[in-house]
Design a protein around this motif. Sequence first.
Motif, PDB file in Angstrom:
ATOM      1  N   ASN A  23       0.816  -1.219   0.000  1.00 30.70           N
ATOM      2  CA  ASN A  23       0.000   0.000   0.000  1.00 30.70           C
ATOM      3  C   ASN A  23       0.847   1.265   0.000  1.00 30.70           C
ATOM      4  OD1 ASN A  23      -2.485  -1.472   0.067  1.00 30.70           O
ATOM      5  ND2 ASN A  23      -2.071  -1.937   2.212  1.00 30.70           N
ATOM      6  N   TRP A  24       0.470   2.261   0.805  1.00 26.11           N
ATOM      7  CA  TRP A  24       1.121   3.568   0.772  1.00 26.11           C
ATOM      8  C   TRP A  24       2.571   3.492   1.221  1.00 26.11           C
ATOM      9  CZ3 TRP A  24       3.378   5.377   5.159  1.00 26.11           C
ATOM     10  CH2 TRP A  24       2.967   4.798   6.376  1.00 26.11           C
ATOM     11  N   ALA A  25       2.906   2.591   2.147  1.00 25.95           N
ATOM     12  CA  ALA A  25       4.276   2.500   2.653  1.00 25.95           C
ATOM     13  C   ALA A  25       5.233   2.077   1.552  1.00 25.95           C
ATOM     14  CB  ALA A  25       4.341   1.512   3.825  1.00 25.95           C
ATOM     15  N   PHE A  26       4.847   1.050   0.805  1.00 23.55           N
ATOM     16  CA  PHE A  26       5.702   0.581  -0.283  1.00 23.55           C
ATOM     17  C   PHE A  26       5.761   1.615  -1.395  1.00 23.55           C
ATOM     18  CE2 PHE A  26       6.373  -1.875  -4.237  1.00 23.55           C
ATOM     19  CZ  PHE A  26       7.622  -2.393  -3.940  1.00 23.55           C
ATOM     20  N   SER A  27       4.623   2.214  -1.714  1.00 22.88           N
ATOM     21  CA  SER A  27       4.589   3.237  -2.766  1.00 22.88           C
ATOM     22  C   SER A  27       5.495   4.415  -2.408  1.00 22.88           C
ATOM     23  CB  SER A  27       3.151   3.731  -2.975  1.00 22.88           C
ATOM     24  OG  SER A  27       2.323   2.679  -3.424  1.00 22.88           O
ATOM     25  N   LEU A  28       5.506   4.804  -1.137  1.00 25.56           N
ATOM     26  CA  LEU A  28       6.352   5.908  -0.690  1.00 25.56           C
ATOM     27  C   LEU A  28       7.826   5.566  -0.862  1.00 25.56           C
ATOM     28  CD1 LEU A  28       6.700   8.664   0.689  1.00 25.56           C
ATOM     29  CD2 LEU A  28       6.576   7.483   2.898  1.00 25.56           C
ATOM     30  N   VAL A  29       8.214   4.368  -0.449  1.00 28.65           N
ATOM     31  CA  VAL A  29       9.609   3.952  -0.586  1.00 28.65           C
ATOM     32  C   VAL A  29      10.026   3.917  -2.052  1.00 28.65           C
ATOM     33  CG1 VAL A  29      11.209   2.006  -0.291  1.00 28.65           C
ATOM     34  CG2 VAL A  29       9.688   2.657   1.573  1.00 28.65           C
ATOM     35  N   ILE A  30       9.177   3.356  -2.901  1.00 31.81           N
ATOM     36  CA  ILE A  30       9.488   3.268  -4.330  1.00 31.81           C
ATOM     37  C   ILE A  30       9.549   4.662  -4.959  1.00 31.81           C
ATOM     38  CG2 ILE A  30       8.640   2.487  -6.570  1.00 31.81           C
ATOM     39  CD1 ILE A  30       9.956   0.329  -4.872  1.00 31.81           C
ATOM     40  N   GLY A  31       8.664   5.557  -4.518  1.00 28.13           N
ATOM     41  CA  GLY A  31       8.704   6.926  -5.024  1.00 28.13           C
ATOM     42  C   GLY A  31      10.027   7.604  -4.702  1.00 28.13           C
ATOM     43  N   ILE A  32      10.529   7.390  -3.494  1.00 23.89           N
ATOM     44  CA  ILE A  32      11.818   7.956  -3.093  1.00 23.89           C
ATOM     45  C   ILE A  32      12.947   7.352  -3.919  1.00 23.89           C
ATOM     46  CG2 ILE A  32      13.495   8.113  -1.198  1.00 23.89           C
ATOM     47  CD1 ILE A  32      11.090   8.218   0.724  1.00 23.89           C
ATOM     48  N   VAL A  33      12.899   6.029  -4.113  1.00 27.07           N
ATOM     49  CA  VAL A  33      13.906   5.347  -4.935  1.00 27.07           C
ATOM     50  C   VAL A  33      13.910   5.916  -6.351  1.00 27.07           C
ATOM     51  CG1 VAL A  33      14.472   3.147  -6.057  1.00 27.07           C
ATOM     52  CG2 VAL A  33      13.931   3.192  -3.629  1.00 27.07           C
ATOM     53  N   ALA A  34      12.730   6.116  -6.926  1.00 28.69           N
ATOM     54  CA  ALA A  34      12.616   6.643  -8.291  1.00 28.69           C
ATOM     55  C   ALA A  34      13.141   8.069  -8.379  1.00 28.69           C
ATOM     56  CB  ALA A  34      11.163   6.585  -8.757  1.00 28.69           C
ATOM     57  N   LEU A  35      12.810   8.878  -7.379  1.00 27.46           N
ATOM     58  CA  LEU A  35      13.264  10.270  -7.383  1.00 27.46           C
ATOM     59  C   LEU A  35      14.792  10.337  -7.296  1.00 27.46           C
ATOM     60  CD1 LEU A  35      12.561  13.259  -7.357  1.00 27.46           C
ATOM     61  CD2 LEU A  35      12.308  13.121  -4.871  1.00 27.46           C
ATOM     62  N   LEU A  36      15.367   9.568  -6.382  1.00 27.31           N
ATOM     63  CA  LEU A  36      16.826   9.547  -6.241  1.00 27.31           C
ATOM     64  C   LEU A  36      17.482   8.972  -7.495  1.00 27.31           C
ATOM     65  CD1 LEU A  36      17.195   8.322  -2.536  1.00 27.31           C
ATOM     66  CD2 LEU A  36      17.562  10.640  -3.421  1.00 27.31           C
ATOM     67  N   GLY A  37      16.858   7.956  -8.078  1.00 27.92           N
ATOM     68  CA  GLY A  37      17.400   7.356  -9.295  1.00 27.92           C
ATOM     69  C   GLY A  37      17.409   8.327 -10.464  1.00 27.92           C
ATOM     70  N   SER A  38      16.338   9.101 -10.605  1.00 25.98           N
ATOM     71  CA  SER A  38      16.276  10.085 -11.691  1.00 25.98           C
ATOM     72  C   SER A  38      17.301  11.188 -11.479  1.00 25.98           C
ATOM     73  CB  SER A  38      14.865  10.669 -11.801  1.00 25.98           C
ATOM     74  OG  SER A  38      14.500  11.368 -10.619  1.00 25.98           O
ATOM     75  N   MET A  39      17.515  11.586 -10.231  1.00 25.05           N
ATOM     76  CA  MET A  39      18.531  12.592  -9.932  1.00 25.05           C
ATOM     77  C   MET A  39      19.925  12.074 -10.266  1.00 25.05           C
ATOM     78  SD  MET A  39      17.030  14.038  -6.289  1.00 25.05           S
ATOM     79  CE  MET A  39      18.312  15.284  -6.085  1.00 25.05           C
ATOM     80  N   GLU A  40      20.169  10.791  -9.989  1.00 22.46           N
ATOM     81  CA  GLU A  40      21.471  10.198 -10.296  1.00 22.46           C
ATOM     82  C   GLU A  40      21.735  10.164 -11.793  1.00 22.46           C
ATOM     83  OE1 GLU A  40      22.011   7.099  -6.516  1.00 22.46           O
ATOM     84  OE2 GLU A  40      21.636   6.347  -8.535  1.00 22.46           O
ATOM     85  N   LEU A  41      20.729   9.783 -12.552  1.00 22.58           N
ATOM     86  CA  LEU A  41      20.925   9.673 -13.998  1.00 22.58           C
ATOM     87  C   LEU A  41      21.180  11.037 -14.625  1.00 22.58           C
ATOM     88  CD1 LEU A  41      21.155   7.723 -16.256  1.00 22.58           C
ATOM     89  CD2 LEU A  41      18.665   7.643 -16.460  1.00 22.58           C
ATOM     90  N   LEU A  42      20.469  12.052 -14.162  1.00 19.57           N
ATOM     91  CA  LEU A  42      20.717  13.411 -14.654  1.00 19.57           C
ATOM     92  C   LEU A  42      22.117  13.870 -14.273  1.00 19.57           C
ATOM     93  CD1 LEU A  42      17.343  15.258 -13.913  1.00 19.57           C
ATOM     94  CD2 LEU A  42      18.116  14.235 -16.063  1.00 19.57           C
ATOM     95  N   HIS A  43      22.530  13.553 -13.056  1.00 17.38           N
ATOM     96  CA  HIS A  43      23.864  13.948 -12.599  1.00 17.38           C
ATOM     97  C   HIS A  43      24.948  13.253 -13.416  1.00 17.38           C
ATOM     98  CE1 HIS A  43      26.834  15.571  -9.877  1.00 17.38           C
ATOM     99  NE2 HIS A  43      27.299  14.355  -9.612  1.00 17.38           N
ATOM    100  N   MET A  44      24.737  11.978 -13.752  1.00 14.82           N
ATOM    101  CA  MET A  44      25.694  11.265 -14.594  1.00 14.82           C
ATOM    102  C   MET A  44      25.846  11.944 -15.950  1.00 14.82           C
ATOM    103  SD  MET A  44      25.452   7.131 -14.141  1.00 14.82           S
ATOM    104  CE  MET A  44      23.683   6.934 -14.289  1.00 14.82           C
ATOM    105  N   ALA A  45      24.725  12.477 -16.454  1.00 20.50           N
ATOM    106  CA  ALA A  45      24.729  13.138 -17.761  1.00 20.50           C
ATOM    107  C   ALA A  45      25.205  14.582 -17.675  1.00 20.50           C
ATOM    108  CB  ALA A  45      23.335  13.094 -18.368  1.00 20.50           C
TER     109      ALA A  45
END
Length: 260
Positions: A23-45
């Motif tokens: 539910n919301w707990a897992f969705s929140l964790v995954i949302g944070i993972v996705a946000l950090l992941g997108s920031m990493e990919l932009l930083h790599m570029a």
Amino acid sequence: MRTRVKTSIVLLLIILPAVLYGNWAFSLVIGIVALLGSMELLHMAKISRAIAPSFITYIGTLSIVFYDYIQAMIPMHLNDAIIPIFAVILLLICTVLVKGYDFTKAGVSALTMFYVGVGAHAAITIRNADLALFIFILLVVLSTDIGAYFIGSKIGKRKLSPHLSPNKTIEGSLGGIVLSLIMATIYLNFFSFNYTYITMLVLAVILSITGQFGDLLESAFKRHFEVKDSGHVLPGHGGILDRFDSTLFTLTMALLLGLV
């Protein structure tokens, strides 16, 4: 190694309860993972993480991650995918308005949205639909990594993709597939799914191969952008994408194959 183990334990303590609760707990964790992941990919570029196009990318990524939730709030006369589509349009506009932000960077930003966003969306969709299936996929990914590492380090000789990851071998790859198949066979004795036993084993092989391609894809990103790790948020592991690359890619494949 000690730092890596400590980080793994902390990750497990955070993620495992969220996976089990869902539910919301897992969705929140995954949302944070996705946000950090997108920031990493932009930083790599080498795209600044604090400019307007980057914030558009974050919004577009999260709109894909939480697509099912947002879909329920979108008026009937509008396209359900209006937010990510509009985000891509805004990224193109930014190539005109933002100094130093060109079409190449806009392409990387759009790729980030869908590469990270779809994988994270798949994680939420599959977990909310079937916990046993979600664990099955994670088991395949984990056993593939373990099998590839141990078999590759013991008998690996022929390079799988020397230009991307010189340490990976064909023998290790096959070892990963075999171990994932063994673990899947054991797991399927305790849980049943909509597909037949044999079909699930075939799917385990497909997902094992997909996970390895996801790992190589992350290596290709790092090689292209000339970085060692995607980030440094996870001591001993590197970045979020270094840890979850094959998992997000495999979950995407599972969703495309219609496992839920």
